[in-house]
Design an enzyme around this catalytic site. Structure first.
Site, PDB file in Angstrom:
ATOM      1  CG  ASP A  47     -21.275 -32.833  11.730  1.00 25.37           C
ATOM      2  OD1 ASP A  47     -20.843 -34.171  11.766  1.00 25.37           O
ATOM      3  OD2 ASP A  47     -22.055 -31.989  10.457  1.00 25.37           O
ATOM      4  CG  ASN A  88     -21.977 -36.410  14.400  1.00 25.96           C
ATOM      5  OD1 ASN A  88     -21.915 -36.939  12.975  1.00 25.96           O
ATOM      6  ND2 ASN A  88     -23.424 -34.880  14.369  1.00 25.96           N
ATOM      7  CD  GLU A 123     -23.608 -35.978   8.205  1.00 23.44           C
ATOM      8  OE1 GLU A 123     -22.783 -36.494   8.177  1.00 23.44           O
ATOM      9  OE2 GLU A 123     -23.398 -35.541   9.492  1.00 23.44           O
TER      10      GLU A 123
END
Length: 291
Positions: A197, A146, A15
């Site tokens: 995301d 997110n 991430e």
């Protein structure tokens, strides 16, 4: 356009890619593995820092080092020693929550959302930590926070709850760091094979979003309409950020293992860091945290 595996480190949940313009290095994280990674634009000189907890996001500091959003709260990270120092835990009364995705605004404030690790419980909060280290609540009621990012002029703040399948836009006051007027920017949908995301905004004001479990990167125009779709070689893409010497490489993180068994598996490139080149688009430098 060309898509390459830049670094294959099999991040469990890769991430938060952040390109450092000053040092010409890329940082990214493994949420579950509790690691911060760094490499050059061509994937060399990989270095790793071990965190004492899960990590949701990180941002570089103007004074050196980084601020990291760990499961136990906001911490400073010293790159020289590898040590972390607790700043504050904004949710000590929520044992199932942890801090997740975050970015820094043009005034040096770190905006981070929290999430319930059981997934599906809308108990997350959107926080702002200022350079004076005070913490403020901006919004609440999210399952998985997110994709925070801003329009190039800083007047629009984008944010999503992965479980909603929507990306929202807010009016953003740069002087005060407050948000208002939440509305739907675009609807990506939510299923076990696709949802929103991590996001970033390019120099033209278009928003790029990683569609996790679908293996797609979507570029949305400022009016929310779909402009472009890029098919990635893995399904579980997680976040995006522009960087490289000319700010025209799109770095893409991915996960090697989904957080819950109902989500799909992937091929041997799962968990890799990817570089997408030849898009004809440039990104914007990420601001540093002012504290």
């Amino acid at each position: 356009m060309q898509i390459d595996v830049l670094v294959d480190v099999k991040t469990t949940i890769g991430e938060g890619p952040v390109w450092d313009v000053q040092e010409q290095r890329l940082y990214w994280i493994d949420v579950v593995g509790g690691r911060v990674y760094r490499c050059t634009a061509d994937g060399r000189e990989v270095r790793t820092w071990e965190m004492p907890d899960t990590i949701g996001s990180m941002a570089l500091r103007r004074n050196g080092g980084a601020i990291v959003a760990l499961g136990s709260g906001f911490h400073f990270l010293d790159f020289d020693t590898g040590e972390t120092q607790l700043i504050v835990n904004p949710e000590p009364d929520k044992p199932h929550n942890r801090l997740n995705d975050g970015k820094v605004d043009a005034r040096g404030r770190f905006i981070v959302g929290s999430m319930d690790t059981r997934e599906g419980f809308a108990d997350g909060t959107l926080f702002r930590i200022d350079p004076d280290l005070s913490v403020h609540t901006l919004d609440a009621g999210f399952a998985i926070s997110n994709g925070p990012c801003w329009s190039p002029d800083g007047s629009t703040f984008y944010f999503s709850d992965t479980f909603s399948g929507e990306i929202w836009a807010y009016d953003y006051d740069l002087e005060s760091g407050t948000i208002a007027n939440r509305r739907t920017f675009t609807k990506a949908g939510f299923t076990e094979t696709t949802t929103t995301d991590g996001s970033t905004v390019d120099a033209e004001g278009y928003l790029w979003n990683a569609q996790v479990y679908a293996g797609k990167l979507c570029r949305f125009a400022p009016d929310g309409s779909l402009d472009r779709v890029i098919e990635m070689p893995v399904k579980k893409v997680t976040s995006v950020n522009f960087g490289g010497p000319d700010m025209d490489t799109l770095f893409v993180t991915s996960m090697a293992k989904p957080p819950l068994p109902r989500y799909p598996g992937d091929n041997v490139m799962r968990g890799s860091l990817f570089a997408v080149r030849g898009l004809g688009v440039q990104g914007l430098p990420e601001p540093r945290f002012g504290g």
